[in-house]
Scaffold this active site. Sequence first.
Site, short mmCIF file in Angstrom:
data_model
loop_
_atom_site.label_atom_id
_atom_site.label_comp_id
_atom_site.label_asym_id
_atom_site.label_seq_id
_atom_site.Cartn_x
_atom_site.Cartn_y
_atom_site.Cartn_z
N SER A 125 -4.91 -33.90 51.52
CA SER A 125 -5.65 -32.66 51.30
C SER A 125 -6.21 -32.11 52.60
O SER A 125 -6.56 -32.88 53.51
CB SER A 125 -6.80 -32.97 50.34
OG SER A 125 -7.72 -31.91 50.33
N TYR A 150 -14.27 -38.48 46.85
CA TYR A 150 -12.90 -37.98 46.69
C TYR A 150 -12.26 -37.72 48.05
O TYR A 150 -11.16 -38.19 48.35
CB TYR A 150 -12.89 -36.68 45.85
CG TYR A 150 -11.59 -35.95 46.00
CD1 TYR A 150 -10.45 -36.39 45.34
CD2 TYR A 150 -11.46 -34.86 46.86
CE1 TYR A 150 -9.23 -35.77 45.52
CE2 TYR A 150 -10.26 -34.22 47.05
CZ TYR A 150 -9.14 -34.67 46.38
OH TYR A 150 -7.94 -34.06 46.57
N LYS A 154 -8.90 -39.61 50.33
CA LYS A 154 -7.74 -39.01 51.00
C LYS A 154 -7.66 -39.46 52.46
O LYS A 154 -6.58 -39.79 52.96
CB LYS A 154 -7.79 -37.48 50.89
CG LYS A 154 -7.64 -36.97 49.45
CD LYS A 154 -6.32 -37.41 48.83
CE LYS A 154 -6.22 -37.16 47.36
NZ LYS A 154 -5.02 -37.72 46.71
C1 WQD Z 1 -12.32 -21.86 46.57
C2 WQD Z 1 -13.33 -20.83 46.97
C3 WQD Z 1 -15.60 -21.46 46.52
C4 WQD Z 1 -15.25 -21.45 42.15
C5 WQD Z 1 -10.32 -27.39 46.65
C6 WQD Z 1 -10.44 -28.76 46.02
C7 WQD Z 1 -10.68 -29.77 47.08
C8 WQD Z 1 -9.56 -29.71 48.10
C9 WQD Z 1 -9.44 -28.35 48.66
C10 WQD Z 1 -7.72 -30.95 47.11
C11 WQD Z 1 -14.57 -21.42 47.63
C12 WQD Z 1 -15.20 -20.25 45.69
C13 WQD Z 1 -14.97 -21.35 43.50
C14 WQD Z 1 -16.13 -20.51 41.55
C15 WQD Z 1 -16.36 -19.41 43.69
N1 WQD Z 1 -8.29 -29.92 47.50
N2 WQD Z 1 -15.53 -20.34 44.26
N3 WQD Z 1 -16.64 -19.52 42.35
O1 WQD Z 1 -13.48 -25.61 47.50
O2 WQD Z 1 -11.35 -24.97 48.66
O3 WQD Z 1 -11.56 -27.05 47.24
O4 WQD Z 1 -9.30 -27.40 47.61
O5 WQD Z 1 -7.67 -32.00 47.57
O6 WQD Z 1 -10.75 -30.99 46.51
O7 WQD Z 1 -11.49 -28.75 45.07
O8 WQD Z 1 -11.41 -24.80 46.21
O9 WQD Z 1 -11.08 -23.42 44.21
O10 WQD Z 1 -13.14 -24.88 44.34
O11 WQD Z 1 -12.97 -22.87 45.81
O12 WQD Z 1 -16.87 -18.51 44.37
O13 WQD Z 1 -16.44 -20.57 40.37
O14 WQD Z 1 -13.81 -20.17 45.80
O15 WQD Z 1 -16.92 -21.34 46.96
O16 WQD Z 1 -14.99 -20.53 48.62
P1 WQD Z 1 -12.02 -25.57 47.49
P2 WQD Z 1 -12.14 -24.03 45.03
#
Ligand code: WQD
Length: 338
Positions: A125, A150, A154
């Site tokens: 990741s 988590y 990784k």
């Molecule tokens: C994306 C953006 C939030 C939800 C994920 C996985 C993590 C890793 C990387 C796997 C951020 C914003 C989100 C909401 C929002 N992958 N958001 N409202 O944080 O990049 O992490 O990818 O290994 O484990 O979880 O992805 O989709 O949670 O968030 O504003 O209700 O959307 O703040 O900027 P993230 P995400």
Amino acid sequence: MKILVTGGLGFIGSHTVVELQNEGFEVVIIDNLSNSSEDVLDGIVAITGQQPVFEKFDLREKSKVQDFFARHHDIEGVIHFAASKAVGESVEEPLLYYENNLGVLVYMLQELTKKDKGNFIFSSSCTVYGQADKLPITEDAPVKPAESPYGNTKQVGEEIIRDTCNVNPDLSAIALRYFNPVGAHPTVEIGELPIGVPQNLVPFITQTGVGLREQLSVFGDDYPTNDGTCIRDYIHVVDVAKAHVVALQRLLNKKNESNYEVFNLGTGKGSSVLEVIKSFEKVSGEKLNYKIVDRRAGDVIQAYADTQKANNELGWKAHSTLDDSMKSAWDWERKIRN
Ligand code: WQD
């Protein structure tokens, strides 16, 4: 040629099974259905016309892993998706994460190092980079201290594989560092099936669009970015799946330069949360109900991939646009709610 896909009924796993079958590989899936459903098999068959072999068991049962490899001595490659992936849950239940994500990894590598030739692909990741100092992020960017158990699984998972490859020249492995995989298969036969309230942006958007959630909370609009919201590299899950097939072919054809390699899987393009919402509104024709709320703890400001290494060495690049991803995610959401 027979390939084992662990977690092959999950989101990225199922799309990868489809691409493997399309390329003529014979697929065996192991999945414990902890975050997936046997119905996904029907979707795979609808797309490819082929039924993969499916064995339902939990990889934490070491004797079952040993028994599996004894029965399937002709497995030529393993793509290991099976793992737990909820950041928040990992803080509450660290041992579950260490057992599922690292204990099982050790069992897999123990079996693979018994073989004359082991080929292994690991789901890593972009979370290993934390807030990178330079953008776009290259594979040699420093790995930052993990923000959650988590994320730590990784990082440590990569180290376990690297150390094992170091002393086992007959084992070859590739770790693929995913940025933000989203979307669904264009046939809408398979897609993402988050259990409960989605923690990730895109499924939350589509569930809000379809009326399952009232409102999306946008976590912060005071970040130092163009529009104040965080930037991520959203990549279509089919592009991610195809990268696994080319990575596997690289191992099978012994084109790898070292027996342990790491590649970023992203599009190279960063999109803000508000841009993702705009894309959704454009492809769906719906107005999304959202409000700006406080920042979410642990969010990095920006993360997007430098894709040169994957482009040059794997001969792979992402083709779908953010609009393609959002359109397929929306089509899938509407299909499963009807
Ligand atoms: C994306 C953006 C939030 C939800 C994920 C996985 C993590 C890793 C990387 C796997 C951020 C914003 C989100 C909401 C929002 N992958 N958001 N409202 O944080 O990049 O992490 O990818 O290994 O484990 O979880 O992805 O989709 O949670 O968030 O504003 O209700 O959307 O703040 O900027 P993230 P995400």
